[in-house]
Enzyme design. Structure first.
Site, PDB file in Angstrom:
ATOM      1  N   LYS A  67      41.762  41.299  49.401  1.00  0.00           N
ATOM      2  CA  LYS A  67      40.942  41.794  48.295  1.00  0.00           C
ATOM      3  C   LYS A  67      40.395  40.617  47.520  1.00  0.00           C
ATOM      4  O   LYS A  67      41.136  39.708  47.167  1.00  0.00           O
ATOM      5  CB  LYS A  67      41.798  42.665  47.361  1.00  0.00           C
ATOM      6  CG  LYS A  67      41.031  43.248  46.190  1.00  0.00           C
ATOM      7  CD  LYS A  67      40.355  44.527  46.599  1.00  0.00           C
ATOM      8  CE  LYS A  67      39.397  45.018  45.533  1.00  0.00           C
ATOM      9  NZ  LYS A  67      38.149  44.243  45.458  1.00  0.00           N
ATOM     10  N   LYS A  99      47.149  36.181  42.439  1.00  0.00           N
ATOM     11  CA  LYS A  99      46.715  37.052  41.343  1.00  0.00           C
ATOM     12  C   LYS A  99      47.191  38.480  41.604  1.00  0.00           C
ATOM     13  O   LYS A  99      47.748  39.144  40.728  1.00  0.00           O
ATOM     14  CB  LYS A  99      45.191  37.003  41.202  1.00  0.00           C
ATOM     15  CG  LYS A  99      44.651  37.628  39.937  1.00  0.00           C
ATOM     16  CD  LYS A  99      43.139  37.470  39.836  1.00  0.00           C
ATOM     17  CE  LYS A  99      42.719  36.050  39.587  1.00  0.00           C
ATOM     18  NZ  LYS A  99      41.259  35.935  39.312  1.00  0.00           N
ATOM     19  N   LYS A 120      38.232  36.234  49.787  1.00  0.00           N
ATOM     20  CA  LYS A 120      37.080  35.720  49.046  1.00  0.00           C
ATOM     21  C   LYS A 120      35.967  35.435  50.036  1.00  0.00           C
ATOM     22  O   LYS A 120      36.204  35.017  51.169  1.00  0.00           O
ATOM     23  CB  LYS A 120      37.438  34.441  48.289  1.00  0.00           C
ATOM     24  CG  LYS A 120      36.370  33.966  47.309  1.00  0.00           C
ATOM     25  CD  LYS A 120      36.159  34.940  46.142  1.00  0.00           C
ATOM     26  CE  LYS A 120      37.294  34.940  45.156  1.00  0.00           C
ATOM     27  NZ  LYS A 120      36.940  35.648  43.895  1.00  0.00           N
ATOM     28  N   ASN A 146      29.401  37.968  31.206  1.00  0.00           N
ATOM     29  CA  ASN A 146      30.192  39.199  31.251  1.00  0.00           C
ATOM     30  C   ASN A 146      31.599  38.982  30.719  1.00  0.00           C
ATOM     31  O   ASN A 146      32.072  39.721  29.842  1.00  0.00           O
ATOM     32  CB  ASN A 146      30.248  39.743  32.677  1.00  0.00           C
ATOM     33  CG  ASN A 146      31.147  40.964  32.790  1.00  0.00           C
ATOM     34  OD1 ASN A 146      32.348  40.840  33.010  1.00  0.00           O
ATOM     35  ND2 ASN A 146      30.578  42.145  32.627  1.00  0.00           N
TER      36      ASN A 146
END
Length: 421
Positions: free
Chosen positions: A70, A94, A106, A222
């Site tokens: 992920k 993470k 990634k 953001n």
């Protein structure tokens, strides 16, 4: 260690130290130091002028010990294979710190998307999926937005994937989608909301009162925008914000009494810049980094806190909202100066956490409200924060060391159960 250390080598060294401090079997480091799979592809795109350009793309899947890979996909002219590999490793840890059923992934394309038309960008995005199709899936590898990618690009990814997949609507293969197309409420704000939770809890740990603290945030994109908003919601006061302007370069705003978030956001939406905002004085980027604060939150670029800059930072606590904002030498200097630091892997983990919620909602076809997402996110982040703090106390290590150690504990168990060593 130097400020120019290869990102993969730097990440591997952190894993090695964590394994050593935990007394892990040597096999654990061997299994975690390199990605399990790295794919490089060439993506041909017919440009608007009729010429054909070929772009390099990558996808790194670091570990499948606890579940599918992920992590985000970035479109940037400086993306390279080592960066993608290092970022996928960080994503494993993470997810591990949050207890998610994921390994790290990634991806990226070496491109400046600002130089492409919308049609060219769409063709490039679809080409990335075509090149990697058989390595993607909601039980294999689940991409998400990252630098210069967004919900529109995720929608093109999904559409291309569905066409290649016999029209099966496996929309959970990609997260960070618009809410109208299977996205989750709260995803856009998730990273900044999580940063504010970590800032609040880190302040408590190091004896800083949020309501009295002077807080600085570098970046008003953001992550920075929603960090400022949610720090204010938590009772904090952001007195300095650094930003970049295409025409004027780096600059910052300062108001020792606090910058009003709603007024600042309204000004930016009306003027497309923070320059000229009447609620704060404009200062230089250098002044931003040397003023006295309680907490400083780098929320924009990597490698901004170098060894030299770390010597002049005048704060009690650094909370890393950006990925890799502190170089190894900067890290060393901050530690020597007694400046506490909460690492990026914990601080900015809210994004992948709510991506996980999106994936779960896609599986069930049942979607939560924004309030429900926020409630779940805060609870899950508090569990991770407490776990990392406990490891730091038990082993008398820094929080950066502790987050790797905390994640390795669960990943190690999974690898052992699967018979990997």
């Amino acid at each position: 260690m130097t400020d120019t250390l290869n990102p993969l080598v730097a990440a591997q060294e952190k894993v090695r130290i964590a394994c050593e401090k935990l007394g892990c079997d040597p096999a654990v480091y061997e299994l975690l130091k390199e990605p399990q799979r790295v794919i490089e592809i060439s993506i041909p795109v017919k440009m608007d002028d009729g010429t054909v350009k070929v772009f390099k793309g990558w996808r790194s899947a670091h570990s499948s010990a606890v579940g599918p890979s992920k992590g985000g996909v970035r479109f940037h002219p400086n993306v390279n294979m080592d960066e993608v590999k290092a970022l996928s490793l960080w994503m494993t840890f993470k997810g591990g710190a949050l207890g998610l059923p994921y390994g790290g992934g990634k991806g990226g394309i070496c491109v400046d998307p600002a130089e492409l038309s919308e049609r060219e960008l769409e063709q490039l995005s679809r080409g990335w999926v075509r090149g990697l199709y058989k390595y993607l899936g909601d039980r294999i590898d689940i991409p998400a937005p990252d630098v210069n990618t967004n919900g529109q690009i995720m929608s093109w990814f999904v559409d291309e994937y569905v066409k290649l997949n016999g029209e099966r609507m496996d929309i959970g293969t990609f997260t960070g989608k618009p809410v109208a197309f299977g996205g989750s409420e709260g995803r856009n704000e998730a990273t900044g909301f999580g940063v504010a939770v970590v800032v609040r809890e880190s302040a408590k740990r190091f004896g800083i009162k949020m309501e009295d603290a002077k807080i600085a945030v570098q970046g008003f994109g953001n992550v920075g925008t929603f960090t400022v908003k949610n720090i204010e919601r938590q009772g904090g006061k952001v007195c300095a914000i650094a930003e970049w302007d295409r025409n004027e370069g780096n600059y910052a705003l300062y108001n020792e009494n606090g910058i009003d978030f709603k007024e600042l956001l309204a000004y930016k939406e009306a003027n497309k810049t923070l320059i000229g905002f009447p609620g704060a004085e404009r200062i230089t980027d250098e002044e931003f980094w040397t003023k006295e604060y309680d907490i400083i939150v780098p929320a924009a670029l990597e490698n901004v806190i170098t060894g030299e800059r770390a010597k002049t930072i005048n704060a009690k606590l650094v909370c890393e909202a950006a990925n890799g904002p502190t170089t190894p030498e900067g890290d060393k200097v901050l530690t020597e100066r007694g400046i506490n630091l909460t690492p990026d892997i914990l601080t900015n983990s809210g994004g992948v956490l709510v991506s996980y919620y999106e994936w779960v909602q896609n599986q069930y076809g049942y979607y939560w409200t924004e309030a429900e997402v926020e409630e779940k996110q805060e609870a899950d982040m508090m569990k991770a924060i407490k776990g990392v703090f406990a490891v730091a106390d038990e082993y008398n290590v820094t929080l950066r060391e502790a987050v790797y150690m905390y994640a390795i504990k669960s990943i190690d168990v999974a690898m052992k159960l699967r018979g990997w060593y």
